[in-house]
Design an enzyme around this catalytic site. Structure first.
Site, mmCIF file in Angstrom:
data_model
loop_
_atom_site.group_PDB
_atom_site.id
_atom_site.type_symbol
_atom_site.label_atom_id
_atom_site.label_comp_id
_atom_site.label_asym_id
_atom_site.label_seq_id
_atom_site.Cartn_x
_atom_site.Cartn_y
_atom_site.Cartn_z
ATOM 1 N N GLU A 50 5.740 -33.830 -2.038
ATOM 2 C CA GLU A 50 4.700 -34.019 -1.028
ATOM 3 C C GLU A 50 3.871 -32.761 -0.809
ATOM 4 O O GLU A 50 2.648 -32.823 -0.660
ATOM 5 C CB GLU A 50 5.321 -34.475 0.298
ATOM 6 C CG GLU A 50 5.963 -35.864 0.236
ATOM 7 C CD GLU A 50 7.398 -35.848 -0.286
ATOM 8 O OE1 GLU A 50 7.952 -34.745 -0.479
ATOM 9 O OE2 GLU A 50 7.962 -36.933 -0.500
ATOM 10 N N HIS A 107 12.276 -41.805 10.254
ATOM 11 C CA HIS A 107 11.213 -42.629 9.674
ATOM 12 C C HIS A 107 10.341 -43.275 10.741
ATOM 13 O O HIS A 107 9.610 -44.215 10.449
ATOM 14 C CB HIS A 107 11.805 -43.742 8.805
ATOM 15 C CG HIS A 107 12.085 -43.324 7.389
ATOM 16 N ND1 HIS A 107 12.460 -42.064 7.032
ATOM 17 C CD2 HIS A 107 12.050 -44.032 6.220
ATOM 18 C CE1 HIS A 107 12.651 -42.008 5.729
ATOM 19 N NE2 HIS A 107 12.413 -43.178 5.202
#
Lengths: 325, 316
Positions: A58, A128
């Site tokens: 990322e 999450h």
């Protein structure tokens, strides 16, 4: 009139921009197979160089997009998981965002970061389920949270066309919203301009993203009690449409904000600060937020317990109408 | 590429840095600098292998890179002084020098950051049909920031025309490389399937030769190359050390390290009269640069956030 879902609207906006502008490309994890459906059908239409599947790197691929933008392209990055934005906060806040000023205006970094499924997705637990739009607003990165399919389409279009980095949060709770939409009427929605979703006279409720649905439901419920609620959707967290909000509050003179951020220094806190500085109110304003420092627990009842909800909102509205703190 | 050209570059960087340190002492440059003294051969050799349209990313210790890429020393010095006529109009300073017209995509103060930016830029130019090569400079310290290792992976996977230049000066600030890097620097690069070479970073001609091969490989579509240029930082990590002496390098080590001076190594390849002429030319250039920089206007505080956004219509 055909139905258009929020998620399909994002997909359509991305496809339309890829078709309209050769410099646009999308990158991210599992975008080829469209794991989140944001990029459904786009790999087949545009090929591997315009729909670029990345390893789980990322930080590097976020900077990679900055580099590609410096070289003239318009990258769109998909992050499947909102908490990944913590991992790349440096690359967005400290790199992409700072290049224009630090170079004295020599360059621009038109990168769009899209999070399809931000906030709680019941059962996805602590790492999450974050909704960090207030963080990006705080550092001055343009930040949008659409609430409807038409806005999802129009704000993503504007985000891609903007010459600065823009983060677009598409709340998990909004992805399934379906509206009757005349496709021909879909158009860019300017950044920084809010919308009155429902007109009312007694109180302004500020809501973003999926929480607009809760605000509208609360307004319906209160209408039966003779209370008229105006729902204002700023659409853009930063820059905030202060003038649009001011116009609404000038009519209602009461203000509640519902915000899926933690309480301290969140978007709701900013709205209340603006109100304290600028607005003439008949009662102290209120905010409905996640608790301070909240981590979303796993069990569904616990997850719901820390999210700002309709009951909290109704209580807050009653509170400002009664003028209570 | 002539010996004289390489000498001119290393000498220019050396004298620019020495003068800049004088301006730090006199207070004309605030915030200090990270002097490139001792490492000049790397910038000179690498940039001599590049075309004008090739691009670089630089570091906090980046004055040498941008001078070697062709920046006007007057505008660079003005930037260090925070003047409106600086490269970045006084908005970047020592650690953020950029000149997009010369392919300098900015110096970066986060040591492992620029490798992935350079990789993205090179990939984008290639996708637009341009045969541009990107060079990313970084130090040994950056080899321990994960995003740089991630960048190596992407560059090899996607055969990106980028050259990674690691300037191993032995220290990340005060942390010795032997205490910081497990395995070896080139071993890490090779683990990604990338050719990696150790080069004498004190000799501009050796650096030029190695970079020329790496650039040629990148431009012909064969992907990235990694060059570890071994060098020694003659002066401080940052000029704050001039006031607060940090005890991490012995006198013996400093003496040995400084014994291989790139200015002398390249200078000895020139006839004495040619070398003297270059030296005089550089002093005149830097005298003029100092005049231009010191004469530059200070930016207007009312414009402190000018350039914050490229699309200013939503700036409020």
């Amino acid at each position: 009139m055909p139905k258009l879902s929020y998620l399909k609207a994002l997909n359509r906006a991305l496809g339309d921009e890829l078709a309209a502008d050769e410099s646009v490309f999308v990158l991210g994890e599992d975008v080829r197979v469209a794991a989140s459906n944001l990029t459904a059908g786009l790999f087949d239409r545009f090929g591997p160089e315009r729909v670029l599947d990345t390893p789980l790197s990322e930080q590097a691929f976020t900077n990679f997009a900055t580099g590609a933008a410096l070289a003239g392209l318009r990258p769109v990055i998909e992050f499947q998981i909102p908490s990944l934005l913590f991992l790349v906060f440096e690359q967005i806040a400290n790199q992409a965002h700072k290049f224009s000023l630090m170079t004295g205006g020599q360059c621009q970094v038109p990168v769009t970061y899209v999070v399809p499924g931000s906030g709680s997705r019941t059962g996805w637990a602590g790492q999450h389920s974050d909704h960090p739009y207030s963080l990006f607003a705080h550092v001055g990165v343009k930040t949008v949270v659409p609430s409807s399919p038409a806005d999802a389409y129009g704000l993503l279009l504007s985000a891609i066309r903007d010459n600065d980095p823009v983060v677009l949060f598409a709340p998990a709770g909004a992805l399934g919203i379906r509206d009757d939409v005349d496709y021909a009427s879909l158009q860019p929605v300017p950044l920084g301009v809010g919308r009155i979703v429902r007109e009312g006279a007694d109180v302004t409720v500020v809501a973003l993203g999926h929480l607009v649905q809760d605000a509208l439901a609360a307004a319906d419920e209160l209408a039966g009690q003779g209370i008229s609620v105006e729902v204002f959707d700023p659409r853009t967290v930063y820059p905030l449409d202060v003038d649009g909000l001011a116009a609404s509050v000038a009519r209602t003179r009461r203000l509640v904000v519902i915000d899926d951020s933690n309480r301290t220094s969140g978007f709701g806190a900013e709205v209340l600060a603006v109100a304290a500085e600028r607005f003439d109110l008949d009662a102290p304003p209120r905010r409905v937020t996640r608790p301070d420092g909240a981590v979303l627990p796993f069990a569904p009842a616990l997850d719901r317990a820390v999210q700002p909800g309709r009951d909290h909102l109704l209580a807050a509205i009653h509170g400002v109408l009664e003028g209570k703190r | 590429m002539t010996a004289e050209h390489l000498y001119r570059t290393v000498r220019l960087i050396r004298r620019f840095e020495e003068r800049a340190m004088d301006f730090v002492r006199s207070g004309e440059i605030v915030g200090g600098i990270h002097p490139y003294v001792g490492q000049e051969a790397i910038a000179a050799g690498v940039c001599a292998a590049l075309r004008p349209d090739d691009v670089i990313t630089s570091t906090h210790r980046g004055h040498g890179h941008v001078l070697a890429k062709g920046v006007d020393p007057a505008r660079m010095l003005a930037e260090l002084m925070g003047r409106e006529n600086g490269l970045n109009r006084g908005r970047g300073g020592s650690m953020h020098a950029a000149d997009f017209g010369l392919g300098i995509l900015g110096a970066n103060a986060i040591v492992g950051a620029a490798g992935s930016i350079a990789t993205g830029a090179a990939w984008a130019y290639q996708r637009q049909g341009k045969d541009v090569v990107a060079v990313s400079f970084f130090g040994d310290g950056a080899m321990n920031e994960g995003m740089l290792l991630e960048a190596f992976n992407l560059a090899v996977l996607w055969r990106v025309p980028v050259v990674f230049v690691c300037e191993n000066n032995g220290y990340a600030t005060t942390m010795p490389v032997r205490s910081a890097v497990a395995g070896s620097i080139t071993g890490r690069a090779r683990a990604f399937g990338m050719p990696a070479f150790t080069v004498d970073g004190q000799d501009p001609e050796k650096v030029l030769a190695a970079t020329t091969a790496a650039v040629s490989r990148a431009r012909s579509g064969r992907g990235p190359t990694f060059l570890e240029c071994t060098t020694y930082r003659f002066d401080a990590h940052h000029t704050f050390e001039h006031r607060a002496r940090l005890n991490y390098r012995s006198t013996e080590e400093l003496s040995t390290g400084r014994s291989r001076d790139p200015v002398e190594i390249q200078g000895e390849r020139l006839a004495a009269d040619v070398r003297a002429a270059v030296d005089a030319e550089i002093e005149a250039l830097l005298d003029a640069a100092a005049g231009v920089a010191l004469g530059g206007a200070h930016p207007d505080p009312a414009a402190a956030l000018e350039f914050l956004y490229a699309s200013p219509e939503v700036n409020r």
